[in-house]
Design a protein around this motif. Structure first.
Motif, PDB file in Angstrom:
ATOM      1  N   LEU A 107       0.837  -1.190   0.000  1.00 39.52           N
ATOM      2  CA  LEU A 107       0.000   0.000   0.000  1.00 39.52           C
ATOM      3  C   LEU A 107       0.871   1.238   0.000  1.00 39.52           C
ATOM      4  N   TRP A 108       0.476   2.224  -0.772  1.00 40.24           N
ATOM      5  CA  TRP A 108       1.103   3.541  -0.746  1.00 40.24           C
ATOM      6  C   TRP A 108       0.172   4.486  -0.003  1.00 40.24           C
ATOM      7  N   GLN A 109       0.744   5.344   0.838  1.00 40.05           N
ATOM      8  CA  GLN A 109      -0.035   6.373   1.521  1.00 40.05           C
ATOM      9  C   GLN A 109       0.638   7.718   1.277  1.00 40.05           C
ATOM     10  N   GLY A 110      -0.082   8.625   0.615  1.00 39.13           N
ATOM     11  CA  GLY A 110       0.396   9.985   0.412  1.00 39.13           C
ATOM     12  C   GLY A 110      -0.097  10.842   1.555  1.00 39.13           C
ATOM     13  N   ILE A 111       0.826  11.594   2.163  1.00 38.80           N
ATOM     14  CA  ILE A 111       0.487  12.369   3.354  1.00 38.80           C
ATOM     15  C   ILE A 111       0.859  13.829   3.127  1.00 38.80           C
ATOM     16  N   PRO A 112      -0.139  14.717   3.037  1.00 42.11           N
ATOM     17  CA  PRO A 112       0.161  16.129   2.797  1.00 42.11           C
ATOM     18  C   PRO A 112       1.162  16.686   3.817  1.00 42.11           C
ATOM     19  N   GLY A 113       2.254  17.244   3.290  1.00 44.77           N
ATOM     20  CA  GLY A 113       3.270  17.844   4.151  1.00 44.77           C
ATOM     21  C   GLY A 113       4.269  16.864   4.738  1.00 44.77           C
ATOM     22  N   ARG A 114       4.053  15.541   4.552  1.00 48.19           N
ATOM     23  CA  ARG A 114       4.937  14.530   5.138  1.00 48.19           C
ATOM     24  C   ARG A 114       5.599  13.622   4.105  1.00 48.19           C
ATOM     25  N   GLY A 115       5.069  13.555   2.887  1.00 49.83           N
ATOM     26  CA  GLY A 115       5.672  12.725   1.859  1.00 49.83           C
ATOM     27  C   GLY A 115       4.859  11.493   1.539  1.00 49.83           C
ATOM     28  N   SER A 131      10.773  14.857   0.324  1.00 46.42           N
ATOM     29  CA  SER A 131      11.396  15.858  -0.522  1.00 46.42           C
ATOM     30  C   SER A 131      12.694  16.311   0.138  1.00 46.42           C
ATOM     31  N   ILE A 132      13.813  16.146  -0.579  1.00 44.87           N
ATOM     32  CA  ILE A 132      15.109  16.626  -0.086  1.00 44.87           C
ATOM     33  C   ILE A 132      15.736  17.417  -1.227  1.00 44.87           C
ATOM     34  N   ASP A 142       6.547  17.425  -0.762  1.00 45.47           N
ATOM     35  CA  ASP A 142       6.042  16.498   0.257  1.00 45.47           C
ATOM     36  C   ASP A 142       4.525  16.477   0.399  1.00 45.47           C
ATOM     37  N   SER A 143       3.824  17.368  -0.272  1.00 45.24           N
ATOM     38  CA  SER A 143       2.362  17.415  -0.138  1.00 45.24           C
ATOM     39  C   SER A 143       1.696  16.489  -1.147  1.00 45.24           C
ATOM     40  N   ILE A 144       1.564  15.208  -0.793  1.00 43.43           N
ATOM     41  CA  ILE A 144       0.964  14.203  -1.666  1.00 43.43           C
ATOM     42  C   ILE A 144      -0.522  14.103  -1.333  1.00 43.43           C
TER      43      ILE A 144
END
Length: 156
Positions: A107-115, A131-132, A142-144
């Motif tokens: 599973l992929w989880q996109g987390i706004p502000g966390r990647g 994001s680096i 990082d906002s996914i």
């Protein structure tokens, strides 16, 4: 034609995904429900309120469910298996995230502000991507807020 269910009261729907056998999974603030093609609706899991924030279908007929306190894998038998991060903090503790299953593998989880985090369904191992600035291959941001897996297997 309007269809009535056997569930009383109104349901605040937060997520809908098709069921492999027909019908639809319904995530609500009151829990997880399933509706068959005849319009019959039934609750899956505990009778207690478990707010469902996101759903994603996985291979083999199972389902990923993000609640307000954790991420669960829902088996075809209805059993809920809780998934947590390696540091024992629930990955679902991040609000407004999006889910995408990549078959049986995870599973992929996109987390706004966390990647972005990928959970391996077999081992529970989690791999974070952030994001680096200046690092080749890092996320540009990082906002996914949305995820898509295309036919070639590329994650967008």
């Amino acid at each position: 034609m309007e269809r009535r269910s056997d569930v009383s009261g109104s349901l605040m729907i937060s997520a809908l995904v098709p069921r492999p056998a027909g019908g639809v999974w319904i995530g609500t603030q009151q829990g997880l429900f399933q509706a068959d093609s005849a319009g019959r609706v039934s609750r899956l899991g505990p009778e207690t309120s478990m707010a469902v924030e996101a759903l994603a279908t996985a291979g083999g007929g199972s389902l990923w469910m993000k609640s307000s306190d954790a991420i669960y894998r829902v088996g075809v038998d209805g059993r809920l298996d809780r998934v947590t991060t390696l540091d024992s903090q629930p990955v679902a503790s991040y609000t407004r995230s999006t889910l995408l299953a990549d078959g049986d593998a995870g599973l992929w989880q996109g987390i706004p502000g966390r990647g972005l985090v990928r959970v391996d369904a077999r081992t529970g191992h989690q791999r974070w991507q952030h994001s680096i600035r200046g690092l080749p291959g890092a996320l540009p941001e990082d906002s996914i807020t949305a995820l898509l897996l295309d036919r070639s297997g590329l994650l967008w």
